[in-house]
Design a protein around this motif. Structure first.
Motif, PDB file in Angstrom:
ATOM      1  N   ALA A   1      16.632  38.969  19.185  1.00  0.00           N
ATOM      2  CA  ALA A   1      16.264  39.300  17.803  1.00  0.00           C
ATOM      3  C   ALA A   1      14.765  39.538  17.692  1.00  0.00           C
ATOM      4  CB  ALA A   1      16.688  38.166  16.865  1.00  0.00           C
ATOM      5  N   VAL A   2      13.970  38.772  18.443  1.00  0.00           N
ATOM      6  CA  VAL A   2      12.517  38.914  18.370  1.00  0.00           C
ATOM      7  C   VAL A   2      12.108  40.323  18.783  1.00  0.00           C
ATOM      8  CG1 VAL A   2      10.309  37.958  19.112  1.00  0.00           C
ATOM      9  CG2 VAL A   2      12.301  36.458  18.907  1.00  0.00           C
ATOM     10  N   TYR A   3      12.637  40.785  19.899  1.00  0.00           N
ATOM     11  CA  TYR A   3      12.328  42.140  20.365  1.00  0.00           C
ATOM     12  C   TYR A   3      12.725  43.187  19.319  1.00  0.00           C
ATOM     13  CZ  TYR A   3      13.010  46.566  22.844  1.00  0.00           C
ATOM     14  OH  TYR A   3      12.995  47.891  23.197  1.00  0.00           O
ATOM     15  N   LEU A   4      13.913  43.027  18.747  1.00  0.00           N
ATOM     16  CA  LEU A   4      14.414  44.016  17.792  1.00  0.00           C
ATOM     17  C   LEU A   4      13.650  43.970  16.469  1.00  0.00           C
ATOM     18  CD1 LEU A   4      18.179  43.505  18.589  1.00  0.00           C
ATOM     19  CD2 LEU A   4      16.847  45.561  19.078  1.00  0.00           C
ATOM     20  N   LEU A   5      13.308  42.777  16.022  1.00  0.00           N
ATOM     21  CA  LEU A   5      12.518  42.665  14.796  1.00  0.00           C
ATOM     22  C   LEU A   5      11.129  43.274  14.993  1.00  0.00           C
ATOM     23  CD1 LEU A   5      13.557  39.059  13.744  1.00  0.00           C
ATOM     24  CD2 LEU A   5      13.943  41.130  12.397  1.00  0.00           C
ATOM     25  N   TYR A   6      10.541  43.039  16.157  1.00  0.00           N
ATOM     26  CA  TYR A   6       9.240  43.645  16.456  1.00  0.00           C
ATOM     27  C   TYR A   6       9.356  45.165  16.562  1.00  0.00           C
ATOM     28  CZ  TYR A   6       7.121  39.057  17.450  1.00  0.00           C
ATOM     29  OH  TYR A   6       6.626  37.782  17.366  1.00  0.00           O
ATOM     30  N   ALA A   7      10.457  45.639  17.149  1.00  0.00           N
ATOM     31  CA  ALA A   7      10.667  47.096  17.268  1.00  0.00           C
ATOM     32  C   ALA A   7      10.730  47.732  15.879  1.00  0.00           C
ATOM     33  CB  ALA A   7      11.951  47.376  18.042  1.00  0.00           C
ATOM     34  N   HIS A   8      11.424  47.079  14.960  1.00  0.00           N
ATOM     35  CA  HIS A   8      11.500  47.586  13.587  1.00  0.00           C
ATOM     36  C   HIS A   8      10.120  47.585  12.939  1.00  0.00           C
ATOM     37  CE1 HIS A   8      11.859  46.872   9.182  1.00  0.00           C
ATOM     38  NE2 HIS A   8      12.680  47.897   9.284  1.00  0.00           N
ATOM     39  N   ALA A   9       9.365  46.519  13.134  1.00  0.00           N
ATOM     40  CA  ALA A   9       8.018  46.443  12.557  1.00  0.00           C
ATOM     41  C   ALA A   9       7.117  47.553  13.101  1.00  0.00           C
ATOM     42  CB  ALA A   9       7.410  45.066  12.837  1.00  0.00           C
ATOM     43  N   ARG A  10       7.280  47.868  14.393  1.00  0.00           N
ATOM     44  CA  ARG A  10       6.472  48.947  14.980  1.00  0.00           C
ATOM     45  C   ARG A  10       6.806  50.294  14.350  1.00  0.00           C
ATOM     46  NH1 ARG A  10       8.059  46.260  19.816  1.00  0.00           N
ATOM     47  NH2 ARG A  10       6.399  44.840  20.526  1.00  0.00           N
ATOM     48  N   ILE A  11       8.086  50.542  14.095  1.00  0.00           N
ATOM     49  CA  ILE A  11       8.477  51.804  13.452  1.00  0.00           C
ATOM     50  C   ILE A  11       7.855  51.885  12.058  1.00  0.00           C
ATOM     51  CG2 ILE A  11      10.421  53.137  12.561  1.00  0.00           C
ATOM     52  CD1 ILE A  11      12.116  51.932  14.838  1.00  0.00           C
ATOM     53  N   CYS A  12       7.894  50.774  11.335  1.00  0.00           N
ATOM     54  CA  CYS A  12       7.278  50.751  10.002  1.00  0.00           C
ATOM     55  C   CYS A  12       5.777  51.020  10.098  1.00  0.00           C
ATOM     56  CB  CYS A  12       7.530  49.412   9.323  1.00  0.00           C
ATOM     57  SG  CYS A  12       9.273  49.107   8.950  1.00  0.00           S
ATOM     58  N   SER A  13       5.161  50.490  11.163  1.00  0.00           N
ATOM     59  CA  SER A  13       3.723  50.703  11.375  1.00  0.00           C
ATOM     60  C   SER A  13       3.420  52.178  11.656  1.00  0.00           C
ATOM     61  CB  SER A  13       3.251  49.839  12.546  1.00  0.00           C
ATOM     62  OG  SER A  13       1.912  50.119  12.877  1.00  0.00           O
ATOM     63  N   ILE A  14       4.287  52.839  12.418  1.00  0.00           N
ATOM     64  CA  ILE A  14       4.101  54.280  12.695  1.00  0.00           C
ATOM     65  C   ILE A  14       4.093  55.063  11.388  1.00  0.00           C
ATOM     66  CG2 ILE A  14       5.175  56.329  13.723  1.00  0.00           C
ATOM     67  CD1 ILE A  14       6.363  54.374  15.864  1.00  0.00           C
ATOM     68  N   ILE A  15       5.038  54.747  10.529  1.00  0.00           N
ATOM     69  CA  ILE A  15       5.137  55.469   9.249  1.00  0.00           C
ATOM     70  C   ILE A  15       3.908  55.185   8.385  1.00  0.00           C
ATOM     71  CG2 ILE A  15       6.484  55.695   7.115  1.00  0.00           C
ATOM     72  CD1 ILE A  15       8.980  54.984   8.839  1.00  0.00           C
ATOM     73  N   ARG A  16       3.446  53.919   8.355  1.00  0.00           N
ATOM     74  CA  ARG A  16       2.255  53.582   7.559  1.00  0.00           C
ATOM     75  C   ARG A  16       1.029  54.302   8.096  1.00  0.00           C
ATOM     76  NH1 ARG A  16       4.401  48.270   7.711  1.00  0.00           N
ATOM     77  NH2 ARG A  16       2.970  47.706   9.395  1.00  0.00           N
ATOM     78  N   ARG A  17       0.870  54.341   9.433  1.00  0.00           N
ATOM     79  CA  ARG A  17      -0.307  54.967  10.040  1.00  0.00           C
ATOM     80  C   ARG A  17      -0.376  56.466   9.760  1.00  0.00           C
ATOM     81  NH1 ARG A  17      -0.283  55.186  15.190  1.00  0.00           N
ATOM     82  NH2 ARG A  17       1.569  54.002  15.775  1.00  0.00           N
ATOM     83  N   SER A  18       0.771  57.084   9.509  1.00  0.00           N
ATOM     84  CA  SER A  18       0.776  58.530   9.221  1.00  0.00           C
ATOM     85  C   SER A  18       0.102  58.829   7.886  1.00  0.00           C
ATOM     86  CB  SER A  18       2.214  59.058   9.195  1.00  0.00           C
ATOM     87  OG  SER A  18       2.881  58.657   7.998  1.00  0.00           O
ATOM     88  N   GLY A  19       0.084  57.827   7.006  1.00  0.00           N
ATOM     89  CA  GLY A  19      -0.514  58.035   5.689  1.00  0.00           C
ATOM     90  C   GLY A  19       0.347  58.868   4.761  1.00  0.00           C
ATOM     91  N   LYS A  20       1.571  59.177   5.174  1.00  0.00           N
ATOM     92  CA  LYS A  20       2.441  60.040   4.372  1.00  0.00           C
ATOM     93  C   LYS A  20       3.364  59.193   3.473  1.00  0.00           C
ATOM     94  CE  LYS A  20       0.805  63.752   6.206  1.00  0.00           C
ATOM     95  NZ  LYS A  20       1.527  64.560   7.183  1.00  0.00           N
ATOM     96  N   ASP A  21       3.710  59.773   2.338  1.00  0.00           N
ATOM     97  CA  ASP A  21       4.674  59.156   1.422  1.00  0.00           C
ATOM     98  C   ASP A  21       6.074  59.508   1.913  1.00  0.00           C
ATOM     99  OD1 ASP A  21       6.389  58.401  -0.597  1.00  0.00           O
ATOM    100  OD2 ASP A  21       5.154  59.197  -2.222  1.00  0.00           O
ATOM    101  N   VAL A  22       6.765  58.529   2.492  1.00  0.00           N
ATOM    102  CA  VAL A  22       8.057  58.821   3.115  1.00  0.00           C
ATOM    103  C   VAL A  22       9.094  59.245   2.076  1.00  0.00           C
ATOM    104  CG1 VAL A  22       9.073  56.483   3.081  1.00  0.00           C
ATOM    105  CG2 VAL A  22       9.604  58.042   4.951  1.00  0.00           C
ATOM    106  N   GLU A  23       8.991  58.737   0.855  1.00  0.00           N
ATOM    107  CA  GLU A  23       9.940  59.140  -0.184  1.00  0.00           C
ATOM    108  C   GLU A  23       9.770  60.613  -0.522  1.00  0.00           C
ATOM    109  OE1 GLU A  23      12.447  57.312  -1.228  1.00  0.00           O
ATOM    110  OE2 GLU A  23      11.739  55.793   0.197  1.00  0.00           O
ATOM    111  N   GLU A  24       8.537  61.082  -0.516  1.00  0.00           N
ATOM    112  CA  GLU A  24       8.278  62.502  -0.769  1.00  0.00           C
ATOM    113  C   GLU A  24       8.793  63.353   0.393  1.00  0.00           C
ATOM    114  OE1 GLU A  24       4.465  65.503  -1.504  1.00  0.00           O
ATOM    115  OE2 GLU A  24       4.238  63.344  -1.852  1.00  0.00           O
ATOM    116  N   LEU A  25       8.624  62.844   1.617  1.00  0.00           N
ATOM    117  CA  LEU A  25       9.113  63.575   2.785  1.00  0.00           C
ATOM    118  C   LEU A  25      10.629  63.730   2.740  1.00  0.00           C
ATOM    119  CD1 LEU A  25       7.018  62.088   5.752  1.00  0.00           C
ATOM    120  CD2 LEU A  25       6.580  64.150   4.415  1.00  0.00           C
TER     121      LEU A  25
END
Length: 617
Positions: A472-496
């Motif tokens: 679970a730790v690996y998978l929870l961290y993997a999810h957090a990393r994906i969220c970090s990728i989206i945040r770093r893009s600076g894009k509004d994902v709802e608009e996308l």
């Protein structure tokens, strides 16, 4: 206006099955009720196969058919498929296997629709509307221990999966709140607390110790034993003082149980043994009138074909037992609650007991004789939780491990790791606490659920809290990393979601898209079926796969864990491919949407497993 069912995509396999159903009716119009046999595959020929040709050939050969063997039947099935935007191409291999390659454009559109319409549009569509899941079921006046962990976690996940599929689920906690042991507990309560209604959880202290002390007194003191036996009679007779004492003991137990349930995020509705007690005499009488109940050595029993011991429904002393209660509960759930599927989650040691109860219910006409018809009852068995010594998990002084202590230890270890990594300086105390709970409790749950429930598994904190591998730790961290990728893009994902377009141009993008779309199936993939199988072997293979698929979708949480872990691995391969660069690439919008779709599906998997996702590490 589109109905909710129209808007729910269902599984890829189910959609393809509808197309092949049309083709089969045209191909063999004189063979009614032919079920499409569609299976996923990972072979080079396609994404799915229709495997009806061999079975059909065995039915139609010698009947003046135009076909000259399974390959010709397969070609006809392929040619009679109605046009569909979901299919890129079809081919026939070996003895008539029709291979289907899905359209990349259709796959991309389907992912985009999910992002806009929500993950619920990908929910499976089971054939039932109402189910009972009977799980956890601790005994009153006894602590919940590690042995209750599996039933609680597995039962909660099965309930969540059915609820996601729009099934009304009655989550039942069949607690052990009735029986002869309450006589000694009540009498001991009267002794220790003459004003028993003032007895609180704090005053009584350790409920397990209270139970043990009352049992020791019961075994050692004949006078106390006699008073305890009289207390049972008075309780069962409805005497007010004894009923109030019984209710007091039950309430204190519930407070202990809820400490565990609150940590695990599990909710149940209690309907214990006492609830069904009033229904037992009527149920036994009805079964007797049907001629099912017989006298045997002073007891009243139901004989079950193929089992050399009878199901005792009334003991020789006239008392009722577990079988009496379980038959009354099953009758109530079928007739009063109108459940179409009743699922019992207990250890494998109770398999024979439930098998006998279900067979008695079939004899009585409560359940159909076919296990594939509804209403139906299923026993979901599970193995033991073992310590690292390979024996039943216990403390050093041979006591069973209290579940609340085990969960607190998982949280404590998770918190220590966060502090060690410097998060104490970066995060608020609330963030550390919530993350420690999500990771600690999630690790305990996932370590259990990722195993085939029928097997024993070894409880090991170091392994379950490892941030590498299938944890679970690996998978929870993997999810957090994906969220970090989206945040770093600076894009509004709802608009996308509303303005962007998903494109599956590269192989790793397509592989990720296909795995996402297969979420509704939550099943094990199979390799392309070899062409050298005999008809008998083929029939056995295919029927086995269909059983596995049904079991995985509904009753084997480890398949959902496998899917989630594979999804994280497939995403990692996509993200690490230089050709699939996300931020700053020409295809940034499409790939950010693929990141978001992966995160959405991961969150739903976590939700079904009862695990709280984390969004930063």
């Amino acid at each position: 206006m589109a109905t909710e069912e129209d808007e729910r995509m269902g599984s890829l396999k189910a959609q393809l099955a509808k197309l092949f159903e049309v083709s089969l009716k045209v191909t063999v119009p004189n063979e009614p009720d032919v079920e499409p046999l569609v299976a996923a595959c990972t072979g080079k020929f396609g994404d799915y196969q229709c495997n009806n040709a061999m079975g059909l050939w065995s039915k139609i050969k010698g009947k003046g058919t135009q076909f000259r063997g399974p390959p010709a039947v397969g070609e006809a099935i392929k040619n009679n498929l109605p046009a569909s935007e979901m299919i890129e191409s079809c081919s026939v291999a070996g003895p008539g296997f029709v291979n289907v390659l899905l359209s990349k454009n259709w796959m991309a559109k389907s992912i985009q629709k999910m992002l806009i319409g929500g993950i619920d549009t990908w929910a499976p569509m089971p054939p039932v509307k109402k189910a009972v899941v009977d799980f956890s079921s601790p005994n009153i006046a006894k602590e919940m221990h590690v042995g209750h962990l599996r039933s609680t976690i597995i039962g909660d996940t099965l309930a969540r999966m059915l609820e996601f599929s729009k099934v009304e689920v009655l989550r039942r906690n069949h607690v052990g709140d009735w029986g002869t042991q309450f006589g000694m507990l009540i009498e001991f309560l009267f002794e220790k607390f003459p004003n028993f209604e003032d007895a609180t959880e704090t005053a009584i202290g350790d409920l397990q110790a209270f139970y043990k002390a009352s049992k020791q007194r019961f075994d050692a003191d004949p006078a106390f034993k006699e008073r305890a036996q009289q207390a049972v009679v008075r309780l069962q007779g409805g005497e007010d003082k004894y009923c109030r004492a019984w209710a007091q003991i039950c309430e204190i137990s519930r407070m202990e149980f809820h400490k565990v349930y609150n940590r695990l995020g599990v909710h149940l509705e209690e309907k214990g043994e006492s609830f069904y007690n009033p229904y037992i005499p009527g149920v036994i009488e009805a079964l007797t009138k049907q001629g099912l109940v017989e006298e045997s050595q002073g007891a009243r029993v139901i004989f079950i074909e193929g089992i050399n011991i009878p199901l005792i429904v009334v003991k020789s002393d006239g008392g009722f037992n577990y079988a009496s209660t379980d038959l009354a509960a099953l009758w109530y759930r079928l007739n009063e609650e109108k459940a179409e599927w009743i699922i019992y989650v207990t250890d494998v040691g109770q398999q024979q007991h439930f098998d006998m109860v279900f067979k008695a219910a079939k004899r009585a006409g409560w359940l159909p004789h076919s296990d594939n018809s509804y209403p139906k009852a299923s026993h979901v068995g599970f193995g033991l939780v073992l310590g690292e010594d390979g024996k039943r998990f216990r403390t050093r002084n041979t006591e069973v491990v209290r579940l609340v202590d085990l969960l607190d230890e998982a949280k404590s270890r998770s918190k220590a790791v966060l502090i060690e990594r410097g998060k104490g300086d970066e995060w608020t105390e609330e963030e550390i606490e919530s993350t420690a709970e999500a990771v600690g409790y999630g690790a305990v749950k996932y370590a259990d659920l990722k195993n085939n429930r029928l097997t024993n598994y070894t409880f090991n904190f170091d392994q379950m809290l490892n941030d590498k591998g299938n944890t679970a730790v690996y998978l929870l961290y993997a999810h957090a990393r994906i969220c970090s990728i989206i945040r770093r893009s600076g894009k509004d994902v709802e608009e996308l979601k509303s303005k962007g377009t998903v494109v599956l141009g590269y192989k790793d993008e397509r592989d990720l898209g296909l795995h996402l779309l297969q979420f509704a199936e939550v099943r094990t993939k199979i390799q392309s079926i070899p062409c050298v199988l005999s008809q008998a072997c083929f029939d056995t293979f295919l029927s086995h796969f269909q059983v596995v698929e049904e079991a995985c979708t509904n009753l084997l949480p480890n398949v959902l864990c496998d899917y989630l872990y594979n999804l994280s691995e497939i995403f990692s391969k996509f993200y690490s491919n230089p050709e699939c660069k996300v931020i700053g690439s020409d295809m940034e919008t499409s790939r950010l949407l693929l990141c978001e779709a992966t995160a959405v599906v991961m969150r739903k998997c976590f939700n079904l497993l009862g695990i709280t996702p984390i969004y930063k590490i």
